[in-house]
Design an enzyme around this catalytic site. Structure first.
Site, PDB file in Angstrom:
ATOM      1  N   LYS A   1      44.174   0.080 -49.288  1.00  0.00           N
ATOM      2  CA  LYS A   1      44.556  -0.675 -50.485  1.00  0.00           C
ATOM      3  C   LYS A   1      45.913  -0.218 -51.011  1.00  0.00           C
ATOM      4  CE  LYS A   1      39.869  -1.990 -51.736  1.00  0.00           C
ATOM      5  NZ  LYS A   1      38.838  -2.082 -52.781  1.00  0.00           N
TER       6      LYS A   1
ATOM      7  N   SER B   1      34.728  -3.768 -56.210  1.00  0.00           N
ATOM      8  CA  SER B   1      35.865  -2.892 -56.489  1.00  0.00           C
ATOM      9  C   SER B   1      36.947  -3.490 -57.378  1.00  0.00           C
ATOM     10  CB  SER B   1      36.497  -2.417 -55.163  1.00  0.00           C
ATOM     11  OG  SER B   1      37.028  -3.512 -54.449  1.00  0.00           O
TER      12      SER B   1
END
Length: 343
Positions: free
Chosen positions: A278, A233
């Site tokens: 996140k 990611s």
């Protein structure tokens, strides 16, 4: 039974209960917000130091094996989620899972280097090594030979430059046809011949979960050290950091820019897991901009998405509730991110 003995027994039971609550591993994992780290210390390009203001921040999710006490904590924590072990590791051991995550990270770094160097007009070469084996399925006839971490380089003597090339070649065969697979195991070339099997997609194949194994070489030396971070990611944010250092621009303009998303060979940005966590990590680190992967939401897509929201939808909803001062920016491609930052 004397009072003293009862007291000792109660103390022992109490200690055992505490130990069980703290240390008994459960068959589940807890995901919670990790860190949002500036990438200056991660990327090193010869004669191209990062002296610009602001920072690009790679965001992470903290993953831990659940214990009774942390399980209870996760139940009442709005930023934590409880995931089954099978959904996290796919039934792999912790060591195999970590090995796969490390390769995902190296693959992401390679693609981010290629993307940034291409965008900056700097010289690089890209060599396709083969198929990297992430998992061998239980019905595969090759499961005693091919292992996680091996790289398949040929099938029946044919080498292709993409995983899709191998898949198309195998799809033309039928279940039960024998094929000879050439692969690298711990750097040594091996061969194995077995029948093909029917995949869950109803196609014919070897029976593995795979990704491309690519090596990128650059004229201007670059080194990316991800530390303990794993997974794919970080591709988008690594690309932006490398590009900024190569061309010596300051797209950040003093801002703390966080984000997430895989980077594909064509420059498109792919979705990831745990984006809500996140966003929270980015908020705690003081980020004012968050770059989120964007795909068009459809009924079919939303059916399988995390919390039935696309990455962008979930990131925007999380920021609205917990980080109202943060701008969530949808990006389909690497170019989208650059264009936004240029404005």
């Amino acid at each position: 039974m004397s009072k003293r003995f009862k007291k000792i027994a109660l103390i022992i039971i109490g200690v055992l209960v505490v130990l069980i609550m703290l240390f008994l591993p459960l068959n589940s994992y807890i995901e919670s917000p990790g860190e949002a780290d500036g990438l200056k210390s991660y990327v090193h390009i010869k004669n191209h130091p990062d002296k610009a203001t602001g920072s690009y921040m790679i965001t992470s999710v903290y993953l831990q094996r659940a214990r009774p006490v942390t399980y209870l904590w996760a139940l009442i924590n709005p930023h934590a989620s409880i995931e089954s072990a099978s959904s996290v590791t796919g039934g792999q051991s912790d060591s195999t899972y970590n090995k796969v995550q490390n390769f995902y990270m190296q693959s992401a770094i390679n693609e981010s280097i290629a993307t940034a160097y291409k965008a900056a007009g700097k010289q690089f070469t890209k060599k396709y090594l083969g198929i990297y084996v992430l998992q061998v399925q239980s019905n595969s006839k090759f499961k005693q030979a091919i292992k996680v971490g091996d790289t398949i380089t040929k099938v029946n003597g044919h080498h292709f430059n993409t995983a899709q090339g191998y898949q198309q070649y195998l799809s033309k065969k039928t279940v039960g046809d024998k094929v000879t697979v050439t692969y690298l195991h711990n750097g040594k070339q091996r061969q194995s011949t077995h029948p093909l099997v029917k995949l869950s997609t109803n196609k014919t194949g070897i029976g593995i979960i795979l990704t491309d194994n690519v090596k990128v070489t650059t004229k201007i030396p670059v080194k990316v050290t991800p530390g303990e971070l794993g997974g794919p990611s970080g591709g988008l944010m690594f690309s932006l950091q490398i590009y900024d250092q190569l061309v010596k621009t300051n797209l950040r303009d003093g801002r703390k820019i966080a984000g997430t998303g895989t980077i594909n060979p064509d420059g498109s940005v792919g979705e990831i897991g745990g984006i809500d966590k996140k966003v929270i990590a980015a908020k705690k680190a003081g980020a004012t901009v968050f770059l989120a992967p964007y795909i068009k939401p459809t009924k079919t897509i939303l059916k399988y998405e995390e919390q039935h929201k696309t990455n962008y939808q979930l990131a925007k909803a999380t920021a609205k509730k917990y980080a109202p001062g943060m701008k969530v920016v949808p990006v389909k491609t690497y170019s989208d991110a650059v264009k936004y930052l240029e404005k």
